[in-house]
Design a protein around this motif. Structure first.
Motif, short mmCIF file in Angstrom:
data_model
loop_
_atom_site.label_atom_id
_atom_site.label_comp_id
_atom_site.label_asym_id
_atom_site.label_seq_id
_atom_site.Cartn_x
_atom_site.Cartn_y
_atom_site.Cartn_z
N ALA A 1 0.81 -1.12 -0.09
CA ALA A 1 0.09 0.01 0.02
C ALA A 1 0.76 1.20 0.13
N ALA A 2 1.98 1.32 0.93
CA ALA A 2 2.81 2.39 0.88
C ALA A 2 3.53 2.72 -0.59
N ARG A 3 4.05 1.53 -1.21
CA ARG A 3 4.38 1.91 -2.40
C ARG A 3 3.73 2.41 -3.51
N VAL A 4 2.43 1.78 -3.56
CA VAL A 4 1.44 2.26 -4.52
C VAL A 4 1.19 3.75 -4.40
N ALA A 5 1.09 4.07 -2.87
CA ALA A 5 0.67 5.35 -2.62
C ALA A 5 1.56 6.50 -3.15
N PHE A 6 2.88 5.80 -3.13
CA PHE A 6 4.19 6.80 -3.57
C PHE A 6 4.18 6.72 -5.18
N GLY A 7 3.47 6.10 -5.71
CA GLY A 7 3.53 5.90 -7.40
C GLY A 7 4.70 4.95 -7.92
N GLU A 8 4.98 4.08 -6.78
CA GLU A 8 5.90 3.03 -7.24
C GLU A 8 5.30 1.64 -7.55
N GLN A 9 6.09 0.70 -7.97
CA GLN A 9 5.30 -0.68 -8.35
C GLN A 9 5.87 -1.46 -7.30
N ALA A 10 5.07 -2.41 -6.90
CA ALA A 10 5.20 -3.30 -6.11
C ALA A 10 5.07 -4.75 -6.85
N MET A 11 5.84 -5.76 -6.73
CA MET A 11 5.54 -7.04 -7.30
C MET A 11 5.32 -8.34 -6.22
N LEU A 12 4.46 -9.08 -6.53
CA LEU A 12 4.09 -10.22 -5.79
C LEU A 12 4.61 -11.40 -6.50
N PHE A 13 5.58 -12.13 -5.94
CA PHE A 13 5.98 -13.41 -6.83
C PHE A 13 5.28 -14.69 -6.19
N LEU A 14 4.76 -15.40 -6.94
CA LEU A 14 4.24 -16.59 -6.54
C LEU A 14 4.61 -17.70 -7.72
N ASN A 15 5.37 -18.66 -7.65
CA ASN A 15 5.79 -19.60 -8.85
C ASN A 15 4.80 -20.60 -8.84
N ARG A 16 3.74 -20.20 -9.02
CA ARG A 16 2.47 -21.29 -9.27
C ARG A 16 1.54 -20.64 -10.38
N ARG A 17 1.40 -21.20 -11.41
CA ARG A 17 0.44 -20.80 -12.55
C ARG A 17 -0.91 -21.51 -12.11
N GLY A 18 -1.97 -20.67 -12.63
CA GLY A 18 -3.44 -21.06 -12.56
C GLY A 18 -3.88 -20.75 -11.28
N TYR A 19 -5.07 -21.09 -10.89
CA TYR A 19 -5.92 -20.44 -9.73
C TYR A 19 -5.71 -21.17 -8.48
N ALA A 20 -5.72 -22.69 -8.51
CA ALA A 20 -5.56 -23.36 -7.34
C ALA A 20 -4.97 -24.73 -7.81
N PRO A 21 -3.73 -25.06 -6.94
CA PRO A 21 -3.05 -26.28 -7.19
C PRO A 21 -3.73 -27.53 -6.95
N VAL A 22 -4.89 -27.64 -6.02
CA VAL A 22 -5.40 -28.76 -5.66
C VAL A 22 -7.19 -28.36 -5.85
N THR A 23 -7.76 -29.26 -6.15
CA THR A 23 -9.24 -29.26 -6.08
C THR A 23 -9.63 -30.32 -5.14
N VAL A 24 -10.29 -30.40 -4.13
CA VAL A 24 -10.52 -31.22 -3.30
C VAL A 24 -11.93 -31.39 -2.87
N CYS A 25 -12.40 -32.65 -2.29
CA CYS A 25 -13.70 -32.71 -2.02
C CYS A 25 -13.91 -32.67 -0.76
N ARG A 26 -14.67 -31.63 0.03
CA ARG A 26 -14.93 -31.65 1.36
C ARG A 26 -15.59 -32.60 1.99
N ALA A 27 -16.27 -33.42 1.26
CA ALA A 27 -17.16 -34.56 1.72
C ALA A 27 -16.12 -35.88 1.97
N CYS A 28 -15.27 -36.14 1.20
CA CYS A 28 -14.47 -37.28 1.27
C CYS A 28 -13.06 -37.34 1.30
#
Ligand SMILES: [Zn+2]
Ligand SMILES: [Zn+2]
Length: 507
Positions: free
Chosen positions: A190-217
């Motif tokens: 938030a502080a960087r963005v307020a200053f007009g600078e850029q922030a990068m968030l790094f996550l080495n995982r493509r896609g939305y979620a690495p696992v799809t799980v059944c909450r029942a079983c």
């Protein structure tokens, strides 16, 4: 070499080579071959170098092939395969970002472009420069052993120092189940963005979620043909197997227990992280850099250009952001999960994590503004995390080198991975067992064979994979022994065999 001033230094060497009337080849990872880089070279030499990469048309390639052979192209900038151009008067090869794993082709013909470059240079009697801010352990060790000359570049080459690096101990953070950005990181963004600078968030995982799980079983949706869980890609509205590329619809009914409405995504991918960023920073302009969100390398490079020019406030990126792009406005890098690369049994896990974290952190504060890198970790006392934070590169390499030397693995020993794959698992194991028994050609050079064992990814595209590992001392004729050993048995029709010398990964 350390830092980004390396380009200036090797372009000096290129200039010297051209002055002597010889040809120069600069190799770069495909993704780093940007218009920005070519323009920089053009500005330095007053002429655009010849290009050789996947974006060049077949006609252009044929023309360049002929020109190079006639000694016409003075300077070629290219991806890995440019090594095979028929240079007439080659005086210098530069391998930029020599640590980059894309130099090692993992399927098809197995060769490491860095090693090929050194060999080609030796044959052509020309110079070779391996350039990197985070060298591979192989090159570090060769320099230690006096085989390579080593040139360290400091601040006087205009190299930005690495940013201030700090850990955020995630054990002290309480986050909701579908949240991954800790409070300290969010405040810094938030502080960087307020200053007009850029922030990068790094996550080495493509896609939305690495696992799809059944909450029942508890069932986790896997690929039908591979030993892998399927990754949800919300952008595509499909589950995708990152091993074989197979896709299927996101199930609403559990394929195992038949209960409806209990399937849930677990864990973060960059697409899901983007949702969190949009919710937390609704005013910020967000860009997501993930290779699968762009149709081509060109589209991706264009997007990188837009971001560099200030077209985004927050950037979410996978490992493609680590590859030498300049983002002058970027002053903060947040690593969402610094522990991710430390899992698994890969020989190079520590080396890769160390390189990747340092490269990613190195994106911050490359212009005049000082940068900050925050690493979210559950194990801040892990030796690799401590080495990254402490910035003591030499200490890390020495410790890593010593560990490898003691266990006799590359670069201090030789290894070969043999992968047998077949739809018939028994056939692959039987054949592997027979090979292991007939190990006389290997024993003659003092090599040992381990296995057969299921490969870490035991099934890909419906084929079962069985692995043998061969370990030998340095300097023994390993290739010849392998040829003799494998030549003893005829390969059955539905069995494939692949040999990988000094493998980069053991998957
Ligand atoms: Zn279920
Ligand atoms: Zn698959």
């Amino acid at each position: 070499m350390t830092g980004s001033g390396k380009t200036e230094v090797y372009l000096e060497a290129v200039a010297e080579c051209l002055k002597q009337g010889r040809q120069a080849l600069v190799l770069l990872p495909e993704i780093a071959l940007t218009a920005e880089f070519l323009t920089r070279v053009e500005a330095r030499f007053g002429a655009r170098p010849a290009e050789w990469h996947s974006g060049v048309t077949m006609t252009e390639r044929r023309r360049l092939w002929r020109m190079v052979g006639q000694g016409g192209a003075q300077m070629v900038v290219g991806a890995r395969s440019a090594l095979f151009l028929p240079f007439r008067e080659l005086g210098l090869i530069v391998v930029d970002e020599e640590h980059d794993t894309s130099y090692k082709q993992e399927d098809g013909v197995l060769y490491h472009a860095r090693d090929m470059a050194v060999l080609r240079a030796a044959l052509a009697g020309c110079q070779v420069v391996l350039a990197s801010a985070t060298p591979s352990l192989e090159s570090w060790a060769n320099a230690q052993a006096g085989k390579y000359g080593r040139l360290d570049l400091g601040a006087r080459f205009g190299v930005a120092e690495l940013p201030d690096m700090r850990a955020i101990d995630m054990r002290g953070q309480s986050l909701a189940n579908d949240r991954w950005i800790s409070e300290p990181l969010a405040q810094a963004v938030a502080a960087r963005v307020a200053f007009g600078e850029q922030a990068m968030l790094f996550l080495n995982r493509r896609g939305y979620a690495p696992v799809t799980v059944c909450r029942a079983c508890g069932h986790q949706v896997g690929c039908d043909d591979c030993d892998a869980r399927m990754v949800e890609h919300r952008f595509l509205k499909r589950l995708v197997c990152h091993q074989c590329g197979a896709t299927k619809p996101i199930p609403t009914v559990c394929p195992a227990c038949g209960v409806a409405g209990r399937m849930a995504p677990v864990g973060p991918g960059v697409e899901r992280l983007a949702e969190e960023v949009t919710a937390r920073f609704p005013q910020a302009r967000l860009a997501v850099l993930s290779s699968d969100l762009f149709g081509s390398a060109r589209a991706l490079k264009e997007q990188i250009g837009v971001i560099a020019a200030g077209g985004a406030d927050i950037i979410i990126g996978t490992q493609i952001v680590a590859k030498g792009h300049n983002f002058p406005l970027l002053t903060l890098v947040g690593v969402i999960d610094a522990d991710l690369g430390l899992q698994g049994s890969d020989l190079r896990a520590a080396e890769r994590t160390f390189q990747l974290m340092r490269q990613v952190a190195g994106r911050a504060g490359r212009a005049e503004k000082p940068g900050l890198a925050l690493l979210q970790t559950h194990q801040p006392e892990h030796p690799v995390i401590r080495a990254i934070l402490g910035g003591d590169e030499e200490a890390f390499w020495s410790a890593e080198a010593e560990e490898r030397r003691v266990s006799g693995v590359p670069p201090y020993g030789r290894m070969a991975g043999i992968i047998l794959s077949s739809p018939d698992v028994a056939l692959a194991f039987d054949f592997g067992g027979e090979l292991a028994r007939r190990d006389a050609p290997l024993r003659r050079i003092g090599a040992q064979v381990f296995g057969p064992a299921p490969a870490p990814i035991a099934r890909v595209r419906g084929r079962h994979r069985v692995r043998l590992l061969v370990k030998a001392e340095k300097g023994v004729p390993l290739q010849a022994a392998l040829a003799e050993w494998l030549g003893q048995l005829k390969l059955p029709a539905n069995l494939r065999l692949a040999v990988d010398i000094d493998p980069q990964s053991f998957l």
